[in-house]
Structure formats: structure tokens, C-alpha cells
Design a protein around this motif. Structure first.
Motif, PDB file in Angstrom:
ATOM      1  N   MET A  55       0.845  -1.203   0.000  1.00 43.21           N
ATOM      2  CA  MET A  55       0.000   0.000   0.000  1.00 43.21           C
ATOM      3  C   MET A  55       0.868   1.236   0.000  1.00 43.21           C
ATOM      4  SD  MET A  55      -3.276   0.724   0.045  1.00 43.21           S
ATOM      5  CE  MET A  55      -4.474   1.938   0.582  1.00 43.21           C
ATOM      6  N   SER A  56       1.394   1.506   1.192  1.00 47.05           N
ATOM      7  CA  SER A  56       2.215   2.710   1.283  1.00 47.05           C
ATOM      8  C   SER A  56       3.693   2.367   1.193  1.00 47.05           C
ATOM      9  CB  SER A  56       1.938   3.413   2.617  1.00 47.05           C
ATOM     10  OG  SER A  56       2.882   4.412   2.859  1.00 47.05           O
ATOM     11  N   THR A  57       4.400   3.172   0.458  1.00 50.19           N
ATOM     12  CA  THR A  57       5.849   2.973   0.398  1.00 50.19           C
ATOM     13  C   THR A  57       6.460   3.609   1.638  1.00 50.19           C
ATOM     14  OG1 THR A  57       6.081   5.032  -0.809  1.00 50.19           O
ATOM     15  CG2 THR A  57       5.858   3.030  -2.098  1.00 50.19           C
ATOM     16  N   THR A  58       7.757   3.604   1.723  1.00 56.65           N
ATOM     17  CA  THR A  58       8.415   4.209   2.881  1.00 56.65           C
ATOM     18  C   THR A  58       7.977   5.651   3.005  1.00 56.65           C
ATOM     19  OG1 THR A  58      10.268   4.934   1.566  1.00 56.65           O
ATOM     20  CG2 THR A  58      10.457   2.806   2.630  1.00 56.65           C
ATOM     21  N   THR A  59       7.457   5.955   4.156  1.00 55.80           N
ATOM     22  CA  THR A  59       6.912   7.287   4.393  1.00 55.80           C
ATOM     23  C   THR A  59       7.486   7.788   5.695  1.00 55.80           C
ATOM     24  OG1 THR A  59       4.858   6.594   3.356  1.00 55.80           O
ATOM     25  CG2 THR A  59       4.768   8.556   4.725  1.00 55.80           C
ATOM     26  N   ARG A  60       7.827   9.078   5.699  1.00 54.62           N
ATOM     27  CA  ARG A  60       8.129   9.595   7.026  1.00 54.62           C
ATOM     28  C   ARG A  60       6.939  10.387   7.536  1.00 54.62           C
ATOM     29  NH1 ARG A  60      10.733  15.138   6.366  1.00 54.62           N
ATOM     30  NH2 ARG A  60      11.263  15.273   4.184  1.00 54.62           N
ATOM     31  N   GLY A  61       5.786   9.927   7.094  1.00 53.16           N
ATOM     32  CA  GLY A  61       4.553  10.542   7.563  1.00 53.16           C
ATOM     33  C   GLY A  61       4.427  11.939   7.032  1.00 53.16           C
TER      34      GLY A  61
END
Lengths: 348, 348
Positions: B1-7
Motif C-alpha cells: 500500500m504505502s511505500t516508505t513514508t516519514r509521515g
DNA sequence: GCAGGATAGTGAATCGATTCATAGCGCACA
DNA sequence: TGTGCGCTATGAATCGATTCACTATCCTGC
């Protein structure tokens, strides 16, 4: 000659200058500007007079630096001179205005470098979000942008990932509509004046074209003559026709142009070569721009809901910002519609 | 779903964050960004790595606040959806690019309030100059702007004062060209679909129209039917024709539309009413936009040097800035040219 | 071994608007 | 008389990049 001039201003007056002149503190001046009801009438008047006398104008950079953000979003379209995109932009503006957002609008001219440059410019200026009609390979940059807190909505393109929203029109269907129509008229050799495959719309419409041919039992290898042009405007269309007519082999009897501007140029070149439309060459365009129905030979075209496209993209962007984590990403897709006119069908 | 995210980023990394991460001072980071050759290779690399890791993006507000100015000028045109103005804008951009200036482009939509709002916005953002196609009554605001150190060049309008430059096309002559042509074809009762007199172009073209009629020995009172429309686009043109055809009295045999977009709408409405062109109604437009020659009935129009117009305005603006007090204000005026086509002359 | 110069790097001051904790003042109420 | 509240106004701190006077270090040549 010259009216009263205070010369080329040495320095813009600042809030401090206003404060001095009015005999108050900078905080009070700021209050007059931002919370006028917290200031007594007499003080407010004094400050307003000082502002008027000094011709004070707020410094947006200082404001934004302090505020950290601005009520602005950016949009990058492929070609601002294309009526299709100006109508989309109008839809964007209409939605943004409702929330008092401002639009920074740019044209990438289908150039990935320009696109990247504007994207960076927008980010440096602190926009809250961007709407982009991206070129190939810019997805990573957009994902990174999103990760840095800038909302992204893809415009006139279907999102390839689940966590970025998009608003698009079904270009595969649109391409198919155009060619099904031509095949239905009996054409078995069709030219396709298309842009580079770095542009998603071009890829999708081409897919629709191929599907329509195959679906009708035609072999694209022999039924389709593809011409790839550099830019999707009238000049590109002229160039495409010139190359088509100069080429060896059977001349196609029909032509599908990737958009109406291209079709306009194509029509011009065809006329210059004395090719009769639609008798010797049926022509179909895409976008149904404002002048399509008014051409020498009214142009058959694929119509898209432009205003709605822009409006919806802006709506998604704003909702994404306001709803935060609760927001559900989505791929909105509208359906195109074929408008048959004389450039393809003499009976129309 | 989400790739690496720092929010959702809590805060954009600043130059200080980069400095900490790279173990250098903020001054050094700034040097890497602005004077890379004054930094040793090893230090530079360390900083660049930190920039990359933190995904640092410069804050334009902070830069500008410190710098006080930006290499940017603003332009306000009447209608960004009008091909005439997009071509002018292209000319502006081309000239600005040579000096590495950026353009902020807006459309006033012929609304003085919108114009004033954008003018203020530009000023708050610290643009060095503006090019404006002004509406009536905005001259004072522009003079004040000039006095505050922001260079002003009028675009597509002749300056009413000696100390503001302008680049224009002779609209009086253009209006005269159109009507002289119609009179020469034998028309003695002519409709003029024009915009409000708050727009200078409309005033000037009207003056040319009147002069041409009078010069031909016709009395405008009986020879001219004036219709004033709200907006200079296709919708306005349709509205104008509908009102014309609904009116009492002799129907004119010719029509001059204040621009080609208007003419496009007029043609559409005329067709809807079954009026033959040019037999029952000769039509002349203005601007010679890209599609004018390609319409059902090719449109007679008054051509203007669009690209040159924009280029020259930008050139004047930049020279004004670089030459300072030595700069001589000037009113550049280009000449329009009549392009005769089938909408007025069946033999064309 | 040392003056003089080039080269690298530092960090406090600055740009201008906003914010917020704080203070001054007058008035009402106990 | 004193307490507390509301209303105004204050001004220092803050945002982030740039600049510049200054220091530190190394090299060169005598």
C-alpha cells in the motif's frame, strides 16, 4: 513630465516604519492588519493613516516565512495554450476559490525538465499541494513530494499507485471510440498522429486504437500507420501530415489525431496538399475544443468533461488536506463521448 | 500500500538541520548552495549527502526575505484563454528567459477588482516589475506602483502618460481597417459587437470604426449598430448576435467583432439562425488567431504581431530595470494588418 | 623559523511579519 | 480599599537563508 515621485524607493516601508510613524508598537500594527477588532478605534485609525501615508504593502515573504505555509496550490499542465487545459484550469480555479485558495499555474510544454523545475519552484514557495499532468518518469519525484507533506493529485491521468489520487478521463476508451467510428465507416487503413510515448494520454489512446482495430478483426501492422510528432499542437499536426504524405506505401483513408490542436494543423496541411476531407481522408480529433464544430469541415472529436475534470481534481486535493489521514485515495474516471461531424462522416 | 513514508512531515528540514547532520555550520551549507567553489570537495560532498538524506528543499520565503527581491515579473492579461494572449505571453517568456527571469502570469478576466487583487499579490511577493493590460481607472494604481519602485509596462495599450512605457498595436487603425474593408465591399449598415468602454482596446477600435465610417461619408448614427457585450469570448459573441437578430429595424449586412473569439461565437449563433455568411452577413474578426483561417467560413481578421508584442514589452521592462534613470520611456506601436478571407469576401 | 597570503570554515546579525506572554489601565463588585 | 476582569498595547522571540567580518589552518618563499 514626472508626477510627484519619491524616487526609486530605497526600501519598501516595513511594519516597523508604520509603527514608528503611528507611534505604536509593531505588534499593534500587526493587530490592525490581522485582528482589527482587538484594537481601539483611535489607534486603528492612526495606524491606517500611517499605512496610507507610507504606502505600506505587506511583505509576503516575511509572512510566509513566519506562517510556514500559504493557501496556495500549484498546477502543471502540458500546454497552457491548449483550450482543453485552460478549461480544466478554470474548473480548478472555481473549486479553489470556494476555499479561498490561490492557484499557481504553469505549463510544462511536455518537457520533463520544465515539469521538474516548476515542481521544485512550487515546493520552495511552500504550496500545500500540486495537481500535475505528469510526464513519464516523474512518479518517483511526485511520491517523494507527497512524502514531504505536499499533497499530490494527478490530473488527466490515472494514478499508477494506490496512495495518490487521480482524476482522469478514460483515454483507452476515447481512443477506441475514435477508431471504432472510423472502422465502422469502412476504413481499413488508418493513420494515427500521436505524441511521444512519454505522455500517458498518448499511450492510453494508442492502446484504445489498437484494441479497436484488433476488435474489428484488423491487423494493426497493416491497418495502422503511426506517426509520432514532437509537440501536440498545430505545428505538430502539420508536421505529421507532411511526413505521412511524403511516406511510401498506400495512403491511409482516415486519420486520428491525438488532440484537436494537432487535428487543426493536420487539416491545414491536408488542405495545402489538396486532400479532400472526408472524401480522401476522414479526420477525427480529440478534446472537442471550442472551435471544433466551427471549422471548414466540422471536426469529429472525442469530448471530455473539462471543467468537471479540473473541479474534481481541486476538490480531491482540498479534501485530502482537510480530512488528513482519514482521506481515502481514489481514482476518479470520467467517460469520453464521441461527437461525429463532417470531417469523418459526410452525412453528419 | 504505502511505500516508505516519514509521515506527513512535521517540519520541512532547514539549512540548520542540514548543517547539523553534516557537522558543519549553516554558513557552509549556504556556501555549498550558492558558492560551491569556495568549499572543499570533501566538505561539499558531506553537505550534499546530508541534503539528499534529509530531502532538503530551500525555503523561497526565507531567501526572498533576505534578498529583498526576486528575479520575477508579473503579467496580467485580459483573458488567458484567448489564444491572442497566450501567444503574447509566450513572447514575454521568451524574452524573460534570456535574462533568467521568471514570469507570474494571471488573467484579470476584464475585471478591475481581479486586476487590483493580482497587482497587490505581485507586489506583496516582491516582483521587480509588471506588465499589465489595464482596465479603465487602474492608471493611478499603476503610477503609485511605479513610485514604489516596481517597473510598469503597459501591454497591448498605449500609455496615457509620458513616464510609463507601453507596447501596443494601433487599435484605431485596426478598427478602421476592418470597417474600411466592409465599406469597400459596399456595406452601408454594419453591426459592431464590442466590449465595454472600460477596455481601452474596445474604445480605440470603436474610434477607428467611427473614423472609417465618417471618412466614407456614412453617418454612424444610421450606419452603425453597436452591441455591447459583457465578456470578449465566444459566449459574448453568441449573446451579441442573438440580441442583434432580436432587435427592431433593418438588419445590418455586415458585422465587425472586437476579437476572434467573439467572432467565433457570433458565427456559431449566425449559423444557428440560418444566416448565410458572407451573403447575408459579412463578418470580420480581430487577432487572426490560429484557427481563424480554418473555420467553416474562413474568418477575415485583423492580424497583430503577438509574439513580438510580448517580447518587446518584456524587453522594455528589463531594460528599464538595468538602465535605471538613463532609461527613456517610450510608446512602441506596431501596425495591424488586415487578412481578407471568405467570411467577408466571397471571392477571397 | 617566520611573515604573508591563500584557502576553509564559522556564527552572529539581518530581512519583516506574526505571535504570545506580559503589563498597564480602568471599571465593577465585594 | 482591594481584588479581579476585560480591554489595549507591548516587544522579544521566531521563522530560514544569506552575508560578512573574523578565525583557523596550511602553504610558500626567504
Amino acid at each position: 513630465m514626472s508626477t510627484t515621485t519619491r524616487g526609486r524607493a530605497d526600501r519598501r516601508p516595513s511594519i516597523t516604519d508604520v509603527a514608528k510613524r503611528a507611534g505604536v508598537s509593531v505588534g499593534t500594527v500587526s493587530n490592525v492588519l490581522n485582528r482589527p477588532d482587538q484594537v481601539s478605534d483611535s489607534t486603528r485609525d492612526r495606524v491606517l493613516v500611517a499605512i496610507e501615508e507610507l504606502q505600506f504593502v505587506r511583505n509576503a515573504s516575511a509572512r510566509q516565512l513566519r506562517a510556514g505555509t500559504i493557501q496556495t496550490v500549484g498546477a502543471i499542465v502540458l500546454d497552457i495554450a491548449n483550450p482543453f487545459f485552460t478549461e480544466v484550469a478554470r474548473g480548478v480555479e472555481d473549486r479553489l476559490a470556494a476555499d479561498e485558495y490561490t492557484l499557481m499555474l504553469s505549463s510544462s510544454d511536455e518537457d520533463p525538465e520544465r515539469e521538474a523545475r516548476y515542481l521544485r519552484l512550487f515546493e520552495e514557495h511552500g504550496v500545500q499541494g500540486v495537481m500535475v499532468t505528469p510526464s513519464a518518469g516523474s512518479l518517483d519525484a511526485l511520491l517523494a513530494l507527497r512524502d514531504r507533506g505536499i499533497d499530490v493529485v494527478l490530473l488527466d491521468t490515472t494514478s499508477p499507485v494506490d496512495d495518490i489520487s487521480s482524476v482522469a478521463v478514460d483515454d483507452v476508451r476515447g481512443g477506441a471510440l475514435a477508431v471504432e467510428h472510423l472502422v465502422g465507416l469502412g476504413h481499413t487503413r488508418i493513420a494515427f498522429i500521436n505524441g511521444p510515448q512519454t505522455i500517458k494520454q498518448c499511450v492510453d489512446r494508442r492502446e484504445g486504437v489498437l484494441a479497436a482495430l484488433t476488435g474489428a478483426g484488423l491487423d494493426p501492422a497493416s491497418a495502422l500507420v503511426e506517426i509520432t510528432i514532437g509537440s501536440l499542437n498545430a505545428e505538430g499536426g502539420e508536421e505529421g501530415v507532411n511526413r505521412l504524405l511524403a511516406a511510401e506505401g498506400d495512403r491511409p483513408t482516415a486519420m486520428f489525431c491525438v488532440n484537436d490542436l494537432t487535428a487543426l494543423g493536420a487539416l491545414r496541411a491536408l488542405r495545402a496538399h489538396g486532400v479532400a476531407i472526408p472524401a480522401e481522408m476522414a479526420v477525427v480529433g480529440y478534446d472537442d475544443v471550442v472551435f471544433a464544430s466551427m471549422l471548414t469541415v466540422p471536426l469529429t472529436s472525442v469530448r471530455q468533461p473539462t471543467h468537471q475534470l479540473g473541479w474534481t481534481a481541486a476538490d480531491l486535493l482540498l479534501r485530502q488536506r482537510s480530512e488528513g489521514a482519514a482521506f481515502q485515495h481514489q481514482r476518479v474516471q470520467f467517460q469520453p463521448e464521441l461527437v461525429v461531424r463532417g470531417s469523418s462522416d459526410p452525412s453528419a
